[in-house]
Write an enzyme that holds these catalytic residues in place. Structure first.
Site, short mmCIF file in Angstrom:
data_model
loop_
_atom_site.label_atom_id
_atom_site.label_comp_id
_atom_site.label_asym_id
_atom_site.label_seq_id
_atom_site.Cartn_x
_atom_site.Cartn_y
_atom_site.Cartn_z
N GLU A 75 -3.14 7.53 8.05
CA GLU A 75 -3.86 8.23 7.01
C GLU A 75 -5.05 8.95 7.64
OE1 GLU A 75 -4.08 6.04 2.96
OE2 GLU A 75 -6.09 5.97 3.81
N LYS A 93 0.81 -1.22 0.00
CA LYS A 93 0.00 0.00 0.00
C LYS A 93 0.84 1.27 0.00
CE LYS A 93 -4.27 -1.91 1.62
NZ LYS A 93 -5.34 -1.95 2.61
N ARG A 130 -6.95 -7.69 -10.08
CA ARG A 130 -7.64 -8.96 -10.36
C ARG A 130 -9.06 -8.67 -10.79
NH1 ARG A 130 -11.07 -8.70 -5.94
NH2 ARG A 130 -10.13 -7.65 -4.16
N HIS A 177 -16.38 -3.64 6.43
CA HIS A 177 -15.53 -3.58 5.24
C HIS A 177 -15.78 -4.70 4.26
CE1 HIS A 177 -13.38 -0.22 7.01
NE2 HIS A 177 -13.28 -0.92 8.12
#
Lengths: 494, 175
Positions: A201, A117, A293, A236
């Site tokens: 973040e 990431k 993907r 999530h």
């Protein structure tokens, strides 16, 4: 063109891949595991290969060596990893390249760059894609994390660099919680991904989750196929997706598409990929991550664009040029996908298991049902809970919601608890209908997660009463025989 | 709800967990009346594996998930309903017991009538939820499942399968 494909996956996606491959005249091979030797997906392939007995404890579809060995031993040209499992594992792509098997997906270095990431953020930042503020790169200790957090302001989110699936992730609302949560995230990341590095973040409260489908060939052609709205999430995990997104104006769509295409260009992307964005309440979008993907929710894009995404993957892997250009891509109408999971919604979405005793499918030209199960299928704890996907395509969002509701009412599965009543509750939800919903919909906005049809309660009691009456014939003959007066007396004397 | 109607109809009461109590008068094995509406029912096992409940000629796919004595888990359209079927007698008794238990903080399960314990489903220190079956008591030639009316920890179990109990004998304590 590729002539044969080993499908290194199971369930509905294995069947989905086999369908396109067959249509293209490609020979398909499925892998049979001891965990579900009679699974439905095996019937979709031309050949079935038993997974070899090994001493390894690695789950079959994560066993790179064995899967590549199967392809080599059977002379199979290419491997399609589907989603999950090895689909974003650069080592499989490496191993394929070394052994001369075609990996249907992007090159290993692209998977690697987007899989990390921190690297992905660096590349996206350089490509000019909007970023949520935060630490530039990994933070190695609590002090550095605190400094970064104070610079951007709370709440912040700590994320594992190698992360995925919500692991190694912590939301921090107050400075004093940070040391504890930092350590939790870091140790969780170490355990899950063998890499403790985390970054900080800015945490967006209740954003929308919108992703852009991109596709790129090996000849420098990169196009996008529009967006998918994936804000119906629980912890999530996406549960319902739609395309297009009710949140995007043509201008915003163009901006986000441009950003996604720019990122794909910046990494020399090849194959099918998805750039995930968060959209805040001021309609500002931020880069989240890129998935290298095919996505579970790809059918909604296929429905409104008429493009077969698996076919594109196979053509690109074969070295062909994209058969379409950007101007060919049009969004027609509206599509909604409902994930039919084996979960007990009334018990907090707990995984459910069992044997599928019967299944009735909805009917209609606007309906697509991608299923990994049939009557007799076993739903076991070995695999994830998604059994099937219901996809409905109509001219407008309003019609699509209505038709999805009707299709859900026609869909009946006996033997295992499913998310069908939940999907109905979403279709019936005012906020969802308005289109102005975000990722807080399920966990904060919905009061009832189960939709009950009219008269359901009385029907259920009638079934219980009629069953009881048949089973307790003797008792039932006595039921009326006690005089109410005597009964009250008897009760009092208890 | 007046479950003691004047006529001599057989009565059954369906208690829906976190729902309503619905009284039915039993006309025969297939026909039931609730709030003056007659429901003619037929349970069909279909060739495709589904189970259909026909109610006044309407076909509804259903599933009996589990049956424990008089307690049913039933799914209609994928939604679970937990239903206990009671006779007027067992219904009143349960109501009365519930009233008594609400008064005290701890629940003491006493034998409501003399009988024989057929099965004990819980053990000491086990956590139970309201509605969980604790034991099966055979009394008055009927098998009664004794359930917890509140959540808690089983503090004591004084009976085992085969125990003969007198009225008001303490069987289980939940704290």
């Amino acid at each position: 063109m590729i002539q044969s494909i080993l499908i290194a996956n199971r369930g509905e996606i294995a069947i989905r891949i086999a369908q396109t491959a067959k249509r293209m005249g490609i020979t398909t091979y499925a892998i049979r595991t001891a965990k579900e030797p009679e699974a439905l997906y095996l019937s979709a392939a031309d050949h079935v290969i038993n997974f070899p007995n090994t001493d390894s404890t690695i789950p079959e579809f994560l066993d790179i060596e064995s899967i590549v060995a199967i392809a080599k031993a059977n002379g199979i040209e290419a491997i399609h990893p589907g989603y999950g499992y090895l689909s974003e594992n650069a080592l499989l792509a490496d191993h394929c390249q070394q052994t001369g098997v075609i990996f249907i997906g992007p090159p290993a270095n692209v998977i690697r760059a987007m899989g990390d990431k921190i690297t992905a953020k660096e590349i996206a930042g350089k490509a000019g894609i909007p970023m949520p503020g935060g630490s530039n790169g990994a933070v190695s200790n609590v002090e550095a994390a605190t400094q970064a957090a104070q610079k951007i302001g709370f709440p912040v989110i700590i994320k594992a660099s190698a992360g995925g699936g919500g692991r190694g992730m912590r939301i921090v609302h107050k400075a004093k919680e940070l040391p504890r949560l930092f350590n939790e995230a870091s140790s969780e990341a170490l355990r899950a991904f063998n890499d403790p590095s985390v970054f900080v973040e800015k945490y967006l409260v209740s954003p929308k989750h919108i992703e852009m489908q991109v596709v790129a060939d090996a000849h420098g052609n990169i196009i996008h196929l529009g967006e998918r709205e994936c804000s119906v999430q629980r912890k999530h995990q996406k549960l319902i997706e739609e395309a297009p997104s009710p949140a995007l104006t043509p201008a915003l769509r163009a901006q986000m598409a441009e950003a996604a295409v720019n990122l794909a260009k910046a990494v020399n992307y090849q194959s099918l990929g998805t750039v995930e964005f968060l959209l805040d309440k001021d309609n500002k979008f931020y880069f989240m991550e890129m998935n290298t993907r095919i996505q579970v929710e790809h059918p909604v894009t296929e429905m409104i664009t008429g493009v077969d995404l698996v076919e594109l993957q196979i053509r690109i892997a074969s070295g062909e040029k994209l058969p379409i250009c950007q101007a060919d891509v049009k969004q027609n109408g509206w599509a909604i996908e409902c994930r039919i999971n084996a979960e007990d919604v009334q018990s907090g979405f707990a995984p459910a298991t069992g044997t599928i005793k019967g299944i009735r499918f909805p009917q209609g030209n606007h309906i697509r049902f991608d299923t990994g199960i049939a009557r007799g299928s076993e739903v076991t704890p070995h695999f994830d809970s998604m059994m099937a996907k219901l996809i409905v395509h109509k001219a407008s969002r309003k019609d699509a919601i209505k038709a999805t509701m009707t299709a859900l009412q026609q869909l009946h599965i006996k033997g295992v608890k499913t998310t069908i009543p939940f999907c109905k509750a979403v279709m019936d939800n005012k906020l969802f209908k308005s289109g102005n919903y975000n990722t807080s919909l399920i966990e904060e906005q919905m009061t009832d997660l189960v939709y009950r049809e009219e008269d359901e309660e009385i029907l259920a009691t009638l079934l219980a009463i009629s069953h009881y009456t048949r089973e307790h014939e003797q008792v039932s003959s006595e039921m009326g025989s006690i005089d109410p007066w005597v009964l009250k007396k008897r009760l009092k004397s208890l | 709800m007046n479950i003691f109607s004047k006529n001599k109809d057989k009565k059954l009461i369906a208690r829906v967990k976190s729902g309503k109590d619905l009284a039915f008068s039993v006309q025969n094995k297939q026909e039931f009346v609730h709030k003056r509406k007659t429901y003619n029912t037929l349970l069909i096992e279909e060739l495709d594996g589904m189970t259909t409940l026909m109610v006044n000629n309407e076909r509804i796919p259903v599933e009996i998930v589990s049956i424990k004595q008089n307690e049913y888990e039933i799914m209609v359209n994928g939604v679970s309903y937990f239903i206990s079927v009671e006779t007027p007698f067992s219904y009143e008794r349960k109501k009365m017991l519930e009233k008594q238990q609400q008064k005290s903080g701890k629940e003491v399960i006493k034998a409501p009538i003399p009988g024989k314990v057929l099965e004990v489903m819980v053990q000491k220190d086990q956590a139970v939820n309201a509605g969980d079956a604790l034991l099966v008591l055979e009394a008055m030639k009927m098998q009664n499942t004794i359930c917890a009316s509140r959540a808690g920890i089983v503090k004591n179990v004084t009976v085992t399968a085969g125990s003969v109990v007198s009225k008001d004998d303490v069987m289980v304590e939940i704290g």
